[in-house]
Design an enzyme around this catalytic site. Structure first.
Site, PDB file in Angstrom:
ATOM      1  N   HIS A  75       0.831  -1.216   0.000  1.00 43.56           N
ATOM      2  CA  HIS A  75       0.000   0.000   0.000  1.00 43.56           C
ATOM      3  C   HIS A  75       0.865   1.267   0.000  1.00 43.56           C
ATOM      4  O   HIS A  75       0.551   2.250   0.663  1.00 43.56           O
ATOM      5  CB  HIS A  75      -0.938   0.034   1.202  1.00 43.56           C
ATOM      6  N   ASN A 148     -10.364  -2.371   2.812  1.00 40.61           N
ATOM      7  CA  ASN A 148     -10.126  -2.384   1.371  1.00 40.61           C
ATOM      8  C   ASN A 148     -11.433  -2.094   0.640  1.00 40.61           C
ATOM      9  O   ASN A 148     -12.502  -2.064   1.253  1.00 40.61           O
ATOM     10  CB  ASN A 148      -9.602  -3.757   0.927  1.00 40.61           C
TER      11      ASN A 148
HETATM   12  C1  HEM Z   1      -0.997  -1.610   4.924  1.00 41.83           C
HETATM   13  C2  HEM Z   1      -5.470  -3.232   4.392  1.00 41.83           C
HETATM   14  C3  HEM Z   1      -4.069  -7.725   5.341  1.00 41.83           C
HETATM   15  C4  HEM Z   1       0.144  -5.943   6.656  1.00 41.83           C
HETATM   16  C5  HEM Z   1      -2.319  -1.676   4.669  1.00 41.83           C
HETATM   17  C6  HEM Z   1      -3.112  -0.565   4.265  1.00 41.83           C
HETATM   18  C7  HEM Z   1      -4.371  -1.012   4.124  1.00 41.83           C
HETATM   19  C8  HEM Z   1      -4.384  -2.416   4.436  1.00 41.83           C
HETATM   20  C9  HEM Z   1      -5.570  -0.204   3.725  1.00 41.83           C
HETATM   21  C10 HEM Z   1      -2.628   0.836   3.996  1.00 41.83           C
HETATM   22  C11 HEM Z   1      -2.667   1.653   5.211  1.00 41.83           C
HETATM   23  C12 HEM Z   1      -2.274   3.053   4.903  1.00 41.83           C
HETATM   24  O1  HEM Z   1      -2.970   3.707   4.105  1.00 41.83           O
HETATM   25  O2  HEM Z   1      -1.294   3.526   5.481  1.00 41.83           O
HETATM   26  C13 HEM Z   1      -5.453  -4.593   4.598  1.00 41.83           C
HETATM   27  C14 HEM Z   1      -6.611  -5.440   4.567  1.00 41.83           C
HETATM   28  C15 HEM Z   1      -6.207  -6.706   4.806  1.00 41.83           C
HETATM   29  C16 HEM Z   1      -4.800  -6.654   5.019  1.00 41.83           C
HETATM   30  C17 HEM Z   1      -8.011  -4.960   4.348  1.00 41.83           C
HETATM   31  C18 HEM Z   1      -6.989  -7.977   4.904  1.00 41.83           C
HETATM   32  C19 HEM Z   1      -8.257  -8.035   5.070  1.00 41.83           C
HETATM   33  C20 HEM Z   1      -2.858  -7.611   5.876  1.00 41.83           C
HETATM   34  C21 HEM Z   1      -2.168  -8.675   6.516  1.00 41.83           C
HETATM   35  C22 HEM Z   1      -0.987  -8.170   6.909  1.00 41.83           C
HETATM   36  C23 HEM Z   1      -0.925  -6.791   6.492  1.00 41.83           C
HETATM   37  C24 HEM Z   1      -2.704 -10.089   6.732  1.00 41.83           C
HETATM   38  C25 HEM Z   1       0.120  -8.843   7.646  1.00 41.83           C
HETATM   39  C26 HEM Z   1       0.008  -9.951   8.344  1.00 41.83           C
HETATM   40  C27 HEM Z   1       0.195  -4.643   6.233  1.00 41.83           C
HETATM   41  C28 HEM Z   1       1.355  -3.813   6.363  1.00 41.83           C
HETATM   42  C29 HEM Z   1       1.027  -2.561   5.860  1.00 41.83           C
HETATM   43  C30 HEM Z   1      -0.325  -2.653   5.445  1.00 41.83           C
HETATM   44  C31 HEM Z   1       2.688  -4.230   6.966  1.00 41.83           C
HETATM   45  C32 HEM Z   1       1.921  -1.330   5.772  1.00 41.83           C
HETATM   46  C33 HEM Z   1       1.588  -0.452   6.948  1.00 41.83           C
HETATM   47  C34 HEM Z   1       2.424   0.806   7.011  1.00 41.83           C
HETATM   48  O3  HEM Z   1       3.616   0.776   6.681  1.00 41.83           O
HETATM   49  O4  HEM Z   1       1.896   1.839   7.432  1.00 41.83           O
HETATM   50  N1  HEM Z   1      -3.117  -2.802   4.770  1.00 41.83           N
HETATM   51  N2  HEM Z   1      -4.366  -5.347   4.865  1.00 41.83           N
HETATM   52  N3  HEM Z   1      -2.085  -6.473   5.881  1.00 41.83           N
HETATM   53  N4  HEM Z   1      -0.807  -3.921   5.668  1.00 41.83           N
HETATM   54 FE1  HEM Z   1      -2.601  -4.624   5.327  1.00 41.83          FE
END
Ligand code: HEM
Length: 535
Positions: A75, A148
């Site tokens: 993202h 999402n």
């Molecule tokens: C970042 C949604 C699953 C790890 C993000 C962001 C969104 C998101 C919207 C962006 C946040 C922003 O705008 O700063 C989702 C959704 C998921 C999902 C809806 C499943 C339903 C996962 C899973 C993991 C994960 C399973 C790890 C086990 C991360 C990480 C970031 C991220 C590491 C970067 C955060 C940052 O650096 O600020 N995710 N994600 N995500 N997501 Fe997910």
């Protein structure tokens, strides 16, 4: 001397300099020392070497050298804005969370939309999921709803997330493609991960090529819990619905837009907000009890499943309006740190194993992305209610705790913060029994019923778009066995779709594909959708 927009220009040594004067501040170093010259470094003579003692040059270049921080591991490409959330219907019977009980109260929010796979400088319009992350600055602390634009996810367990993302991101040896879906590693992983098939149907639909970020839906994806003042909990799914309606481009438009304007979605959002055309979403919930969940023909803790609105209707309870573009992209959109474990009293997690892993991942990655355990003090991340505890020091500490006491309990300071047993955060009282182990619930085993439900609830032209997208994406896959495996999965979803894709890929007949399984759940779209589907 002449005046230019309030500043003064002077001729020094034959050159025109702008100098402080009128409304202009003096240009200074970070130590507050006014600069006499910002055009020339300090040199031994006009043709000689630059002197190491030029602290002004060194400070400027050193700071520039360190301007970049790591982009988000996923993202990375995002667009954000400020706004407010307004509750229109109270959920007092279900929760103590003030943001969900005080009708008419306006809570400030910051919302960031993103693509998943591309880097921070990538194009806005690939075929990809869109992140929809909202930080609510409530009076009881920050609540982050990190969702999402698709209501389900690829995998059922967080332990698969690094594999999924490694398959989606550019391939490690060649560093391309940036595109999330049009390459071997993505489809190889997907072909070996049948639980992803429902999500794949959504990804191949027009939902992943939106017309505008103002026209996407948002989903919290997982079940969460609401907890009321008697300690009773109710499951909840969160939904955002755009006032402008859901709108997509078609693939040919997307391809042209991607070439003509890489910032298409960001520019659209900027133009809309700065011209007073504020985007708005309805906020809706699906509420259900454990007893109701027990009657569903799927497990609501499985994030590859949605809850059809025929089973649990949406209840609209509020609205979000985005009405202020950030002053500074880096300070706000880039430095904002969302985390699914940021909850407020009255809201709690479910046991969804994908959500459970996310609770750990976000704060962990942000420690390296933002480089300090004190990143909650950055203004965009700080709560807008008072916050106080005994954590201290660390890189870039901005808070100046007074006094000698930095522990709790203590008897030396009457002013230091204390626990709040009454309205502090309480986890939902849930009984857990069973045997510990690396096992997946048997109720997670059906991977095709909802994929089929999604496909058959599409109109004829939407189905055609899904088939074309599959043909386009799979035609980029070099390995024929991967293409064949995907066609095999499609047979479990819809035989006609599988035939269509096989034909598009130039297979004379469906090759080596297994005989499709009988549906586990024969789910049907609602009558209204069936009528539309015949159009
Ligand atoms: C970042 C949604 C699953 C790890 C993000 C962001 C969104 C998101 C919207 C962006 C946040 C922003 O705008 O700063 C989702 C959704 C998921 C999902 C809806 C499943 C339903 C996962 C899973 C993991 C994960 C399973 C790890 C086990 C991360 C990480 C970031 C991220 C590491 C970067 C955060 C940052 O650096 O600020 N995710 N994600 N995500 N997501 Fe997910």
């Amino acid at each position: 001397d002449s005046t230019l927009q309030g500043s003064l220009q002077v001729a020094v040594g034959g050159e025109i300099h702008q100098i402080a004067g009128g409304e202009h501040q003096a240009l200074t170093t970070n130590q507050g020392v006014a600069l006499s010259d910002n055009q020339n470094s300090l040199r031994a003579n006009p043709s000689g070497p630059t002197l190491g003692e030029d602290f002004i040059l060194r400070e400027k270049i050193t700071h520039f050298d360190h301007e970049r921080i790591p982009e988000r591991v996923v993202h990375a490409r995002g667009t954000g804005a400020h706004g407010f959330f307004e509750l229109t219907t109270s959920l007092k019977q279900y929760t103590t969370a003030r943001i969900l009980t005080e009708v008419g109260e306006k809570t400030p929010v910051f919302t960031r939309f993103s693509t998943v796979a591309g880097g921070a400088g990538s194009v806005d319009t690939p075929r990809d999921v869109r992140g929809f992350a909202v930080k609510f600055y409530t009076k009881e602390g920050n609540w982050d709803l990190v969702g999402n634009n698709i209501p389900v996810f690829f995998i059922q367990d967080a332990i698969k997330f690094p594999d999924l993302i490694h398959a989606v991101k550019m391939e490690p040896d060649r560093g391309f493609p940036q595109s999330a879906t049009a390459h071997d590693t993505f489809w190889d992983f997907i072909s070996l991960t049948p639980e992803s098939m429902h999500m794949v149907m959504w990804i191949m639909s027009d939902r992943t090529i939106p017309r505008s970020l103002r026209m996407i839906e948002g989903f919290g994806v997982h079940s969460f819990r609401l907890v009321n003042d008697s300690g009773e909990s109710t499951f909840v799914k969160f939904h955002w619905r755009p006032k402008l309606g859901l709108q997509s481009t078609i693939w040919d438009e997307t391809v042209k837009i991607s070439g003509a304007d890489q910032d298409f979605h960001r520019r659209d959002m900027f133009d809309a907000i700065t011209s007073g055309n504020f985007p708005e979403w309805e906020f809706a919930v699906q509420l259900f009890t454990q007893e109701e969940a027990d009657t569903f023909p799927f497990d609501h803790l499985d994030p590859t499943k949605l809850i059809p609105e025929e089973l649990v209707p949406l209840k609209v309870i509020g609205r979000m309006v985005l009405d202020r573009w950030p002053n500074n992209f880096f300070a706000e959109t880039e430095q904002i740190a969302f985390c699914p474990s940021h909850l407020v009293p009255g809201i709690d997690f479910s046991n969804d194993p994908l959500l459970q892993g996310r609770l750990f991942s976000y704060h962990d990655t942000q420690l390296s992305r933002l480089g300090t355990p004190n990143f909650h003090q950055i203004p965009i991340n700080a709560p807008k209610c008072p916050f106080s505890n005994q954590q201290r020091d660390g890189h870039m500490q901005m808070a100046q705790q007074a006094g000698r006491v930095a522990y709790e309990p203590n008897s030396l300071s009457g002013e230091s913060p204390r626990e709040t047993p009454t309205n502090g955060f309480h986890s939902a009282a849930v009984t857990e029994t069973g045997v510990k182990g690396r096992v997946r619930a048997a109720s997670f085993a059906d991977h095709y019923s909802q994929a089929r439900l999604f496909y058959i609830s599409q109109t004829a032209y939407e189905q055609a778009h899904i088939a074309s997208a599959l043909v386009f994406e799979l035609s980029k896959v070099e390995h024929v066995h991967v293409r064949e495996a995907i066609v095999g999965h499609l047979r479990h979803i819809d035989e006609a779709l599988a035939q269509r894709v096989a034909a598009g890929l130039g297979f004379g007949k469906i090759p080596n594909a297994p005989v499709p399984a009988r549906p586990v759940q024969e789910m049907q779209p609602s009558p209204a959708l069936q009528i539309i589907g015949k159009m």
